[in-house]
Structures are given as C-alpha cells and as structure tokens.
Design a protein around this motif. Structure first.
Motif, short mmCIF file in Angstrom:
data_model
loop_
_atom_site.label_atom_id
_atom_site.label_comp_id
_atom_site.label_asym_id
_atom_site.label_seq_id
_atom_site.Cartn_x
_atom_site.Cartn_y
_atom_site.Cartn_z
N LEU A 76 0.67 -1.39 0.51
CA LEU A 76 0.06 -0.15 -0.30
C LEU A 76 1.05 1.62 0.11
O LEU A 76 1.64 1.33 1.17
N GLU A 77 0.98 1.96 -0.71
CA GLU A 77 1.67 3.40 -0.87
C GLU A 77 0.22 4.74 -0.82
O GLU A 77 -1.12 4.63 -2.11
N LYS A 93 11.34 12.96 -3.58
CA LYS A 93 10.38 12.40 -4.89
C LYS A 93 11.07 10.68 -4.96
O LYS A 93 11.66 10.56 -4.19
N SER A 94 10.50 9.98 -6.24
CA SER A 94 10.88 8.76 -6.10
C SER A 94 12.24 8.37 -7.02
O SER A 94 12.29 9.48 -8.16
N ASP A 95 12.59 7.48 -7.09
CA ASP A 95 13.94 6.95 -7.99
C ASP A 95 14.24 5.85 -7.74
O ASP A 95 13.74 5.11 -6.88
N SER A 96 14.05 5.27 -8.70
CA SER A 96 13.90 3.93 -9.31
C SER A 96 15.61 2.79 -8.63
O SER A 96 14.79 1.99 -8.23
N ARG A 97 15.82 3.91 -8.20
CA ARG A 97 17.08 3.58 -7.38
C ARG A 97 16.86 3.11 -6.13
O ARG A 97 18.13 2.42 -4.79
N LEU A 98 15.67 3.98 -5.19
CA LEU A 98 15.73 4.20 -3.89
C LEU A 98 14.30 2.98 -3.52
O LEU A 98 13.08 3.86 -4.42
N PRO A 99 14.69 2.87 -2.77
CA PRO A 99 13.10 2.24 -2.21
C PRO A 99 11.49 3.10 -1.42
O PRO A 99 12.63 4.51 -1.10
N PHE A 100 11.07 2.90 -1.75
CA PHE A 100 9.65 4.73 -2.38
C PHE A 100 8.33 3.52 -1.56
O PHE A 100 8.00 2.19 -1.35
N TYR A 118 2.14 0.46 3.80
CA TYR A 118 3.01 -0.40 3.48
C TYR A 118 3.75 -1.33 2.86
O TYR A 118 2.89 -1.17 1.45
N GLY A 119 5.01 -1.79 3.24
CA GLY A 119 5.88 -2.51 1.77
C GLY A 119 6.46 -1.57 1.75
O GLY A 119 6.25 -0.48 1.41
N ARG A 163 11.12 -7.79 -4.73
CA ARG A 163 10.99 -9.27 -3.64
C ARG A 163 9.38 -8.55 -3.45
O ARG A 163 9.48 -9.59 -2.65
N GLU A 164 9.08 -7.83 -3.28
CA GLU A 164 7.73 -7.99 -2.26
C GLU A 164 6.66 -8.78 -3.20
O GLU A 164 6.18 -9.52 -2.51
N PHE A 165 6.47 -9.11 -4.59
CA PHE A 165 5.81 -10.12 -5.33
C PHE A 165 6.54 -11.49 -5.15
O PHE A 165 6.34 -11.35 -6.82
N VAL A 166 7.58 -12.09 -4.76
CA VAL A 166 7.77 -13.21 -5.43
C VAL A 166 8.16 -13.55 -3.61
O VAL A 166 7.56 -14.05 -2.36
#
Length: 455
Positions: free
Chosen positions: A227-228, A419-426, A434-435, A444-447
């Motif tokens: 959830l974001e 800001k969001s960045d593909s290299r950093l967790p968001f 959460y998540g 690795r969230e959906f594996v």
C-alpha cells in the motif's frame, strides 16, 4: 455500465468507455494466469528485452502520451513529458538490474547446499490512481513483470485512456498476450477481483481510506498487499537554512502536478526566527507560477483532475480558515465550470484544522510556526501520515541526523524536495501504507522467497 472521461480544463466529454462485466473480468484473469505459466519460465534476458523495447516506445510516443494525460486529468504538458521519461528510465533500470536483484543467494549451513531463491507468485492486481497515470503503473509493472509475474490493472475511472495505452505499449514491446491486461471496472468491483482465486497479491496506490478497504478484503483472502497511500509531508525550515533555496524548493514541491502528489510538500514547519522571511519569499514565488491550459508548454499549474476533488479541497480550506487560519493567497474559486483551484497559502495553522491534520491534495500550502528545532520535529511527526519529509539547514551533519533518526517517514531529504527514484525504495509508514516499491526492495515484494536445503 458506461463511464465518461471528462476533460477537467473545460468539462467536455473526451470519450465514453463501456466497462467489463464480471464474467469478462474473470476471463481476462484466467487468460493472464495461463500466460503466466509460460512467462514465469522465460529468461531474465527475454524479459529485459521486452522492458527495453517498452522504454523505446515510451520515448517515441511521449508527446502523444503527455497530451493524453493533459486531456484526461489536466497534467501540464511538460510534466507529462517528464513522467513518460521517468517510466522509460524505470523500465531500463529493471532490465539492467532485475536479474542481479533476484539471483539465488547461497547460505552456509550444515547442508551440502542451501540457498534462497526468488520465484514469481502469479497474477498480481494493481489498483492505481489518476494523478500519475503512467508512472504509478510502470513503477509497479516494470519490477513485477521482470520478476516473472503477470499483472492486471484496475486504473482510476477518469484515466481509462491511459490504462488502455499502457496495455498497447506492452504488446508493441513484445510482451506476450495477456501478460499485462487492463480491467475497465469501477472501484466498487475491486473486491470481486481480489476474491478471484487466481489473483495472488494486490498493490494499491491511493487514499488511506481506499487502502484500508483493499487491505481488509485482501487480508480476509490471505493475500499479500503493498500500500502506497496518502501523505502530508512536512518540510522543516530551520533557523540556519538557505531561505532562498528553501522557498524555491518548497514552492516547486508543493505545486508538482498542480499540487496533486502524495509526496509533494504540504506542511511547512518554519522556525519562528525565519518565518517572516520565508513566508515573504514563498508568497512571491507562488504568485509567479503560470496557470492555464495544460496543453500549453508554458503552463505550470493546470486544473485539478475533477471538479468534485477541487470542491473537496476548497471545503478543507474554508473549514481551516473558519477555525482561525489566515489565508495569505488564493482560497477563492473563480469559475465553477472547470476544475481549477488557485495556489493558496494558509498561515497560523494549528492542530485540529484540516490544513494541519489532513492531506490537502492540491496547490494549498500550510505554514506552521515552530519555536525551535525540537518543536519543528515534534510538529512534523504529529501526523497520522508518514510518507516523506525534508529538512533545510546549512549544517549538513545536523540535518542528516534529523533525517536519519528523528523524522517518522519513509523518505527524508536534506535541502531537496522528496521524489521517487527507481534506485531507492519508496513507501511510507503509519497511515501512509506499508511495503516498498522500486529498488531491489520493490522487485522482491511479489516473489516467493524460497529456501532450498540439500542434505
């Protein structure tokens, strides 16, 4: 059911969409599950090739896609161009790094061999909002598809055109049929989709209220959820801040996407010794922004995505003013026939007011006075939300320590806007969800994090 896509700039109907029936939805999900049987066995290089192709197509079509966003939800054209570029970057990031993020990890035990392996789960449902209609989806789909999952998208009803184009882009990029599908359904039918036994997990970006409903339903089905959710990001301006930099950065953050961003600055917590100087510059910079037709390249602030959302925002402002907040700028609706809301600045904001306690999803800034650093941190953390935060100070070590250890948020930036960045967790904490999305955490969230032990 017919759902109209309405241009928030002028109120005209862009297109009408016939929604899928529940029977059609279940057939789509079944087709996606069948596609997963093969897709999950493809190599990382095959998946990466499709993602790289998607990046190329996004860049080739970015002007057209930016125009579509401007029409459907009012995003200023140059903001749309940047959004599409960010989506392309995300595809390329996971194409390059996905295999490394999911490679088997050996673990020394008494076994002859033991290791952790990351295996795809199946079909993942994404429930996505209208404010970044391409980026929110691509930051989910790039890692999810790279991991070998399939995806089905329930997009916001006012951006169905964007949803359809995302599916078309992936088909053109070489993703097999049904690896990613769009469900044209209203929000009231999400529960039925979660109940489908072929849906293995759910991700939602949206309001806290929507997140609670989805989490409750998914929990009852024992399905994982990421959830974001909402945010009311606090930006702390300390007494030793570069006030020019702080004001410029804060205004730009508050007005990103016409103020409709979960991680835009919303509460400006200013130490009282610099409040007057900061507020003066803040007002000056807010009034300099160009408001107008989102299709014009010079426009910096477009309309809100829908008139009802504009009206809800205005009620929050009026209620705050009625409780004692002072309106320095804006706060007046000039035309009820479109969804524009003026840049608005509220001061003397206190706990109990909507401008203090709630998320203001539009170009409204709440300036809150703090006695000192400790009081500023206390105010920043005095929120049900915990998505992002920022600190402005010339003492970098001091600011870094506050960011790392004092603020309750998923991302804290120093002398820069969040800001969001593909290299950093968001992602966030508390009622911001959460998540995590993005970086290696996101993929690795959906594996299935599987242990293999060989005696």
């Amino acid at each position: 059911m017919i759902i109209d896509s309405i241009n928030p700039f002028n109120g005209t109907i862009i297109k009408s969409y016939e929604t899928h029936t529940i029977n059609e939805v279940n057939k789509i999900i079944s087709s996606s599950y069948s596609a997963w049987q093969d897709w999950s066995n493809t190599s990382f290089s095959e998946r990466a090739n499709c993602l790289n192709n998607a990046a190329l197509i996004l860049r080739e079509r970015k002007a057209e896609l930016a125009k579509l966003m401007a029409l459907e939800m009012g995003k200023p054209f140059k903001g749309g161009l940047a959004e599409i570029e960010k989506c392309a970057d995300c595809c390329e990031y996971y194409a390059v790094n996905g295999a490394e993020f999911l490679k088997d990890e050996p673990v020394n035990t008494e076994a002859s061999k033991s290791f952790i392996t990351y295996q795809p789960l199946g079909v993942i449902l994404a429930v996505m909002p209208w404010n970044f209609p391409f980026w929110q989806v691509f930051r989910f789909l790039a890692p999810t598809l790279m991991a070998g999952n399939c995806g089905v998208l329930k997009h916001a009803s006012n951006v169905f055109g964007c949803a359809i184009e995302i599916e078309n882009i992936l088909k053109s990029a070489g993703f097999p049929e049904n690896v990613f599908r769009t469900l044209l359904i209203p929000g009231s039918e999400v529960d039925a989709v979660i109940e489908n036994e072929l849906i293995m997990a759910v991700t939602l970006t949206g309001s806290t209220a929507a997140g609670k409903k989805v989490a409750q339903k998914a929990g009852s089905m024992l399905k994982k959820v990421v959830l974001e959710l909402g945010g009311s990001d606090a930006y702390l301006i300390l007494e030793d801040a570069d006030i020019e930099l702080a004001a410029e950065t804060c205004v730009n953050s508050r007005l990103i996407n016409s103020g409709q961003s979960c991680i835009s600055a919303k509460r400006f917590v200013v130490v009282e010794s610099v409040q007057e100087e900061f507020t003066s510059l803040f007002v000056k910079k807010m009034t300099s922004k160009i408001i107008g037709d989102p299709l014009q390249e010079t426009t910096e602030i477009g309309p809100q995505a829908r008139i009802d959302l504009r009206n809800e925002l205005h009620e929050q402002v009026k209620k705050s003013v009625g409780m004692g907040a002072k309106c320095l700028l804006g706060g007046v609706i000039s035309d009820v026939n479109n969804a524009f809301y003026p840049p608005t600045i509220l001061t003397e904001v206190c706990k109990g007011m909507p401008a203090y306690d709630e998320e203001l999803f539009g170009p409204v800034a709440a300036i809150i006075k703090a006695k000192d650093e400790g009081h500023a941190i206390q105010i920043a953390n005095d929120s049900i939300f915990g998505l992002g935060a920022a600190i402005f100070s010339k003492d970098i070590k001091r600011a870094e320590n506050i960011a790392a250890t004092k603020l309750q948020a998923g991302a804290c930036f120093v002398n820069a806007f969040v800001k969001s960045d593909s290299r950093l967790p968001f992602g966030g904490i508390k009622q911001s969800g959460y998540g995590r999305e993005l970086s290696y955490h996101g993929i690795r969230e959906f594996v299935n994090v599987k242990t293999v032990f060989v005696k």
